[in-house]
Design an enzyme around this catalytic site. Structure first.
Site, PDB file in Angstrom:
ATOM      1  N   ASP A  89      -1.335   7.523   0.772  1.00 15.70           N
ATOM      2  CA  ASP A  89      -1.554   8.131   2.081  1.00 15.70           C
ATOM      3  C   ASP A  89      -2.248   9.464   1.886  1.00 15.70           C
ATOM      4  O   ASP A  89      -2.003  10.170   0.904  1.00 15.70           O
ATOM      5  CB  ASP A  89      -0.223   8.362   2.808  1.00 15.70           C
ATOM      6  CG  ASP A  89       0.348   7.097   3.429  1.00 15.70           C
ATOM      7  OD1 ASP A  89      -0.244   6.015   3.255  1.00 15.70           O
ATOM      8  OD2 ASP A  89       1.397   7.203   4.085  1.00 15.70           O
ATOM      9  N   ASP A 118       9.344   4.168   4.790  1.00 13.79           N
ATOM     10  CA  ASP A 118       8.463   4.665   3.741  1.00 13.79           C
ATOM     11  C   ASP A 118       9.260   5.385   2.672  1.00 13.79           C
ATOM     12  O   ASP A 118      10.129   6.204   2.983  1.00 13.79           O
ATOM     13  CB  ASP A 118       7.407   5.624   4.315  1.00 13.79           C
ATOM     14  CG  ASP A 118       6.236   4.896   4.948  1.00 13.79           C
ATOM     15  OD1 ASP A 118       6.088   3.682   4.717  1.00 13.79           O
ATOM     16  OD2 ASP A 118       5.463   5.546   5.664  1.00 13.79           O
TER      17      ASP A 118
END
Length: 140
Positions: A89, A118
């Site tokens: 990310d 996550d």
């Protein structure tokens, strides 16, 4: 379980579309893919419960000063429809972009994302922040 019609596409496609929408700041489209009762979990951070709260948090990162993108390295689905992702990310604030590794688990109800969990390393996030700040400072 919800008043929304069931999404009739495979779970991997839903996750990919969700991230694609987040990357182009199409929050309405991203939120169309989540269940109203969604729970968003992040390593050691408080859970975000409900589509309205998830939208509120994601909206904090909308606008020209902020950015998000993700490189999907691996995406897999289990027989029961759980989707697992390995990705990098990238969060941008101004000229600083922080890259960090994330492993995500997505569970579904009625074809919509119900659990978004996550997992990431704070050490990796801090390292990505230091690298991002250094790149921003020295690329001027």
């Amino acid at each position: 379980m919800s008043d929304l019609p069931e999404l009739r596409q495979d779970a991997v496609t839903t996750v990919r579309e969700f991230f694609a929408a987040l990357e182009v700041n199409a929050l309405d489209e991203a939120m169309d893919l989540v269940h109203p009762g969604i729970v968003w979990k992040n390593t050691s951070l408080p859970d975000v419960r409900g589509a309205d709260r998830v939208r509120w948090v994601l909206n904090r990162f909308a606008g020209p000063r902020y950015g998000f993108r993700a490189d999907m390295h691996h995406v897999a689905a289990t027989e029961d429809g759980v989707v697992l992702t390995e990705r990098t990310d990238y969060l941008r604030v101004g000229s600083v972009e922080v890259a960090f590794w994330v492993c995500g688990t997505f569970e579904f109800v009625d074809g919509r994302i119900f659990v978004w969990h996550d997992h990431f390393s704070w050490e990796n996030f801090v390292r990505g922040t230091v690298v991002g700040v250094a790149r921003a400072l020295f690329s001027r």
